[in-house]
Write a protein that holds these residues in place. Structure first.
Motif: not given
Length: 95
Positions: A25-29, A51-56
């Motif tokens: 998970v990374s922070i996108g925004e 905080i918007a987390g990014l993952t797939s």
């Protein structure tokens, strides 16, 4: 994001420090809103940080073919609590 990097949060923003939430998970925004109202009746203050987390999702290894040729209902339920997370009804699956 740049102000957060300057504050020393670069590892968190890169996703290197969020293993307690989920791997990869990374922070996108990041966004923050604040309200401060001062008048003769007093003071009101509130703030929220988003905080918007990014993952797939993991790669699909097995494919399943599903033919839907009649109306259906769908529920996604949290396994531990039984609480419905998402519900839908498709009345006409032809689109």
């Amino acid at each position: 994001m740049e102000p957060l990097r300057r504050l020393g949060l670069a590892p968190v923003l890169a996703g290197d420090d969020l293993g307690g939430i989920a791997g990869g998970v990374s922070i996108g925004e990041v966004a923050q809103q604040a309200l401060l109202r001062i008048d003769e009746e007093g003071t009101v203050a509130a703030a929220v940080t988003e905080i918007a987390g990014l993952t797939s999702a993991p790669a699909v290894t097995d494919e399943v073919t599903m033919i839907v040729d009649r109306p259906f209902a769908l529920r996604i339920v949290h396994v531990d609590t039984g609480w419905p997370l998402f519900q839908a009804v498709v009345n006409d699956p032809r689109g």
